[in-house]
Design a protein around this motif. Sequence first.
Motif, PDB file in Angstrom:
ATOM      1  N   ALA A  62       0.834  -1.219   0.000  1.00  0.00           N
ATOM      2  CA  ALA A  62       0.000   0.000   0.000  1.00  0.00           C
ATOM      3  C   ALA A  62       0.862   1.260   0.000  1.00  0.00           C
ATOM      4  CB  ALA A  62      -0.944  -0.007   1.208  1.00  0.00           C
ATOM      5  N   ASP A  63       1.879   1.261  -0.821  1.00  0.00           N
ATOM      6  CA  ASP A  63       2.874   2.339  -0.831  1.00  0.00           C
ATOM      7  C   ASP A  63       2.253   3.706  -1.113  1.00  0.00           C
ATOM      8  OD1 ASP A  63       5.673   3.179  -0.712  1.00  0.00           O
ATOM      9  OD2 ASP A  63       5.460   3.571  -2.851  1.00  0.00           O
ATOM     10  N   ASP A  64       1.368   3.774  -2.091  1.00  0.00           N
ATOM     11  CA  ASP A  64       0.749   5.054  -2.443  1.00  0.00           C
ATOM     12  C   ASP A  64      -0.067   5.620  -1.292  1.00  0.00           C
ATOM     13  OD1 ASP A  64       1.880   4.941  -4.938  1.00  0.00           O
ATOM     14  OD2 ASP A  64       0.095   4.140  -5.927  1.00  0.00           O
ATOM     15  N   PHE A  65      -0.801   4.732  -0.620  1.00  0.00           N
ATOM     16  CA  PHE A  65      -1.611   5.178   0.517  1.00  0.00           C
ATOM     17  C   PHE A  65      -0.723   5.767   1.608  1.00  0.00           C
ATOM     18  CE2 PHE A  65      -3.079   4.394   4.815  1.00  0.00           C
ATOM     19  CZ  PHE A  65      -4.306   5.021   4.824  1.00  0.00           C
ATOM     20  N   PHE A  66       0.328   5.056   1.983  1.00  0.00           N
ATOM     21  CA  PHE A  66       1.184   5.517   3.077  1.00  0.00           C
ATOM     22  C   PHE A  66       1.895   6.820   2.730  1.00  0.00           C
ATOM     23  CE2 PHE A  66       0.652   1.217   4.745  1.00  0.00           C
ATOM     24  CZ  PHE A  66       0.538   1.476   6.105  1.00  0.00           C
ATOM     25  N   LYS A  67       2.337   6.941   1.501  1.00  0.00           N
ATOM     26  CA  LYS A  67       3.028   8.173   1.107  1.00  0.00           C
ATOM     27  C   LYS A  67       2.102   9.390   1.230  1.00  0.00           C
ATOM     28  CE  LYS A  67       6.537   6.252  -2.000  1.00  0.00           C
ATOM     29  NZ  LYS A  67       6.994   6.123  -3.408  1.00  0.00           N
ATOM     30  N   LYS A  68       0.864   9.232   0.810  1.00  0.00           N
ATOM     31  CA  LYS A  68      -0.068  10.358   0.801  1.00  0.00           C
ATOM     32  C   LYS A  68      -0.675  10.635   2.169  1.00  0.00           C
ATOM     33  CE  LYS A  68      -4.432  11.940  -1.234  1.00  0.00           C
ATOM     34  NZ  LYS A  68      -5.556  11.602  -2.169  1.00  0.00           N
ATOM     35  N   GLU A  69      -1.145   9.586   2.841  1.00  0.00           N
ATOM     36  CA  GLU A  69      -1.932   9.768   4.055  1.00  0.00           C
ATOM     37  C   GLU A  69      -1.136   9.695   5.355  1.00  0.00           C
ATOM     38  OE1 GLU A  69      -4.803  10.791   3.691  1.00  0.00           O
ATOM     39  OE2 GLU A  69      -5.479  10.115   1.717  1.00  0.00           O
ATOM     40  N   VAL A  70       0.026   9.080   5.318  1.00  0.00           N
ATOM     41  CA  VAL A  70       0.796   8.895   6.551  1.00  0.00           C
ATOM     42  C   VAL A  70       2.114   9.666   6.529  1.00  0.00           C
ATOM     43  CG1 VAL A  70       1.796   7.209   8.152  1.00  0.00           C
ATOM     44  CG2 VAL A  70      -0.236   6.601   6.804  1.00  0.00           C
ATOM     45  N   ALA A  72       3.496  11.966   4.147  1.00  0.00           N
ATOM     46  CA  ALA A  72       3.495  13.376   3.741  1.00  0.00           C
ATOM     47  C   ALA A  72       3.015  14.322   4.848  1.00  0.00           C
ATOM     48  CB  ALA A  72       2.670  13.564   2.468  1.00  0.00           C
ATOM     49  N   PRO A  73       1.899  14.031   5.514  1.00  0.00           N
ATOM     50  CA  PRO A  73       1.458  14.940   6.590  1.00  0.00           C
ATOM     51  C   PRO A  73       2.478  15.028   7.730  1.00  0.00           C
ATOM     52  CG  PRO A  73      -0.343  13.513   5.909  1.00  0.00           C
ATOM     53  CD  PRO A  73       0.896  12.970   5.264  1.00  0.00           C
ATOM     54  N   PHE A  74       3.102  13.902   8.052  1.00  0.00           N
ATOM     55  CA  PHE A  74       4.099  13.902   9.132  1.00  0.00           C
ATOM     56  C   PHE A  74       5.323  14.720   8.728  1.00  0.00           C
ATOM     57  CE2 PHE A  74       7.751  12.244  11.444  1.00  0.00           C
ATOM     58  CZ  PHE A  74       7.288  12.230  12.755  1.00  0.00           C
ATOM     59  N   GLU A  75       5.752  14.559   7.486  1.00  0.00           N
ATOM     60  CA  GLU A  75       6.908  15.315   7.000  1.00  0.00           C
ATOM     61  C   GLU A  75       6.656  16.818   7.095  1.00  0.00           C
ATOM     62  OE1 GLU A  75       9.008  12.462   3.652  1.00  0.00           O
ATOM     63  OE2 GLU A  75       7.124  13.460   3.143  1.00  0.00           O
ATOM     64  N   LYS A  76       5.461  17.218   6.719  1.00  0.00           N
ATOM     65  CA  LYS A  76       5.115  18.634   6.747  1.00  0.00           C
ATOM     66  C   LYS A  76       5.074  19.166   8.176  1.00  0.00           C
ATOM     67  CE  LYS A  76       1.590  21.900   5.145  1.00  0.00           C
ATOM     68  NZ  LYS A  76       0.297  22.041   4.411  1.00  0.00           N
ATOM     69  N   GLU A  77       4.458  18.416   9.064  1.00  0.00           N
ATOM     70  CA  GLU A  77       4.288  18.849  10.452  1.00  0.00           C
ATOM     71  C   GLU A  77       5.610  18.902  11.215  1.00  0.00           C
ATOM     72  OE1 GLU A  77       2.507  19.965  14.052  1.00  0.00           O
ATOM     73  OE2 GLU A  77       1.656  19.937  12.024  1.00  0.00           O
ATOM     74  N   HIS A  78       6.521  17.963  10.914  1.00  0.00           N
ATOM     75  CA  HIS A  78       7.749  17.836  11.703  1.00  0.00           C
ATOM     76  C   HIS A  78       9.016  18.242  10.943  1.00  0.00           C
ATOM     77  CE1 HIS A  78       5.909  15.740  15.178  1.00  0.00           C
ATOM     78  NE2 HIS A  78       5.037  15.323  14.272  1.00  0.00           N
ATOM     79  N   ASN A  79       8.853  18.837   9.771  1.00  0.00           N
ATOM     80  CA  ASN A  79      10.015  19.214   8.960  1.00  0.00           C
ATOM     81  C   ASN A  79      10.963  18.025   8.820  1.00  0.00           C
ATOM     82  OD1 ASN A  79      11.714  20.826   7.407  1.00  0.00           O
ATOM     83  ND2 ASN A  79      12.883  21.532   9.184  1.00  0.00           N
ATOM     84  N   ALA A  80      10.399  16.927   8.346  1.00  0.00           N
ATOM     85  CA  ALA A  80      11.152  15.682   8.219  1.00  0.00           C
ATOM     86  C   ALA A  80      11.111  15.169   6.788  1.00  0.00           C
ATOM     87  CB  ALA A  80      10.582  14.622   9.162  1.00  0.00           C
ATOM     88  N   LYS A  81      12.062  14.319   6.475  1.00  0.00           N
ATOM     89  CA  LYS A  81      12.076  13.621   5.201  1.00  0.00           C
ATOM     90  C   LYS A  81      12.135  12.128   5.494  1.00  0.00           C
ATOM     91  CE  LYS A  81      14.732  12.837   0.964  1.00  0.00           C
ATOM     92  NZ  LYS A  81      15.998  13.142   0.233  1.00  0.00           N
ATOM     93  N   ILE A  82      11.104  11.410   5.071  1.00  0.00           N
ATOM     94  CA  ILE A  82      11.043   9.980   5.347  1.00  0.00           C
ATOM     95  C   ILE A  82      11.639   9.199   4.180  1.00  0.00           C
ATOM     96  CG2 ILE A  82       9.469   8.018   5.613  1.00  0.00           C
ATOM     97  CD1 ILE A  82       7.657   9.839   7.254  1.00  0.00           C
ATOM     98  N   VAL A  83      12.566   8.311   4.513  1.00  0.00           N
ATOM     99  CA  VAL A  83      13.205   7.427   3.540  1.00  0.00           C
ATOM    100  C   VAL A  83      12.869   5.991   3.941  1.00  0.00           C
ATOM    101  CG1 VAL A  83      15.387   6.617   2.579  1.00  0.00           C
ATOM    102  CG2 VAL A  83      15.075   9.046   3.092  1.00  0.00           C
ATOM    103  N   LEU A  84      12.468   5.190   2.976  1.00  0.00           N
ATOM    104  CA  LEU A  84      12.037   3.824   3.265  1.00  0.00           C
ATOM    105  C   LEU A  84      13.095   2.786   2.897  1.00  0.00           C
ATOM    106  CD1 LEU A  84       8.375   3.958   1.900  1.00  0.00           C
ATOM    107  CD2 LEU A  84       9.182   4.465   4.219  1.00  0.00           C
ATOM    108  N   GLU A  85      13.177   1.772   3.736  1.00  0.00           N
ATOM    109  CA  GLU A  85      13.966   0.578   3.429  1.00  0.00           C
ATOM    110  C   GLU A  85      12.971  -0.572   3.380  1.00  0.00           C
ATOM    111  OE1 GLU A  85      18.158   0.046   4.880  1.00  0.00           O
ATOM    112  OE2 GLU A  85      17.179  -1.528   6.047  1.00  0.00           O
ATOM    113  N   ILE A  86      12.812  -1.153   2.198  1.00  0.00           N
ATOM    114  CA  ILE A  86      11.717  -2.092   1.948  1.00  0.00           C
ATOM    115  C   ILE A  86      12.201  -3.537   1.885  1.00  0.00           C
ATOM    116  CG2 ILE A  86       9.878  -2.705   0.335  1.00  0.00           C
ATOM    117  CD1 ILE A  86       9.507  -0.006   1.686  1.00  0.00           C
ATOM    118  N   GLY A  87      11.379  -4.446   2.417  1.00  0.00           N
ATOM    119  CA  GLY A  87      11.692  -5.873   2.327  1.00  0.00           C
ATOM    120  C   GLY A  87      10.776  -6.669   3.234  1.00  0.00           C
ATOM    121  N   ASN A  88      10.953  -7.984   3.267  1.00  0.00           N
ATOM    122  CA  ASN A  88      10.126  -8.788   4.164  1.00  0.00           C
ATOM    123  C   ASN A  88      10.719  -8.786   5.570  1.00  0.00           C
ATOM    124  OD1 ASN A  88      12.156 -10.831   4.336  1.00  0.00           O
ATOM    125  ND2 ASN A  88      11.383 -11.789   2.473  1.00  0.00           N
TER     126      ASN A  88
END
Length: 368
Positions: A62-70, A72-88
């Motif tokens: 659900a990558d698109d959902f998390f980027k938009k709804e989870v 992005a808002p956090f990045e804006k509120e906390h002046n942060a940049k989220i980087v993902l490390e993906i895998g099982n």
Amino acid sequence: MMRQKMVRGLISLSVVGLALTGCGTAKDQGNTSGATTAPTAAATAASKGEPTTLIISTWGFADDFFKKEVYAPFEKEHNAKIVLEIGNNAERLNKVKQGSSSVDLIYLSDYYAQQGIEAGLFDKIDRSRIPNLKDIYDLAKAPLGEDYGPAYTVGRLGIAYNPKATTKEIKSWSDLWSPELSKKLTLPNITSTTGPMVLDAASVVAGNTTFNEDQAFAKVKEVNKGVVKYYGQTSEFVNMFSQGEIAAGPIMEMYVKDLKAAVPETKFVSPQEGAYAVMNTVNVIKGSKNKQLAEDFINWHLSKEVQEKSAKAKVDSPVNTTLQLSPEEATGITYGADVVSKLRKLDMKFVNQNLKAWIARWNKEVAQ
């Protein structure tokens, strides 16, 4: 004969506010793979005014959902940049163990998170910095101990079956041993996340109130000849079910929508003895330079806003008790105090202590 208490009984919980609950399981979410490259030195804040990089290890579903709804808002509120490390689960946990990962925050199933705790990989969380903990189910607040992270979603392992492919109406775990399901049944392999749960269910079917290893294995061997295949990934279950190779088997509720897409008549049952809780957790990696920001993110993920959006999008079942869902919105997810209160929960510390021996015994006595 080994007798240990494997299940902490039926889960009791106090509901804060209006009833609700959750999971999505995966979630087996842990079956999602893939990878992105995460920076190392860039994980610390650059200079004043520049965003702080928060590196999150997760599955990538659900990558698109998390980027938009989870995110992005956090990045804006906390002046942060989220980087993902993906895998099982396994590969991401191994990277942290080997020191080849620079993540701040890691999402894992409770089974793998317990391994991380035992390996000393996680920092103790400051619960005073996560006020939304007060609004989630007791079950989810500290599934692996007060020092470690909460479960942000709780799902359930039950039984799915095709009523047109069998005359057996399934109500109990014991129904999997019915002659009507012989050669129409699949079970999870012992090495899968839900394998130990089915082993525990076998002990329950044998008449035990506490886990009995010998009797559990005896029951599995009893049903073995009727099992078409022991599946390792949920996709295998879905494929066999869709093609009519099987009629029933234990599966996490979040995947039932995939079964219904192929077989609309599919029914999902929470067995009368209780379905099993499947929890995904979030923890701060020991040594993270962004521990407080990571705790802020945990608090955000537990918020009513995020939990409600995730539930309505069928991404995750919520653990926040302050939101309400309509019957339609709750379809296909684990929801409601009445549902969560009946779940059975395995002691993951006990599971991890015994799993190697169980796998060896399974390979010797069951897998042939």
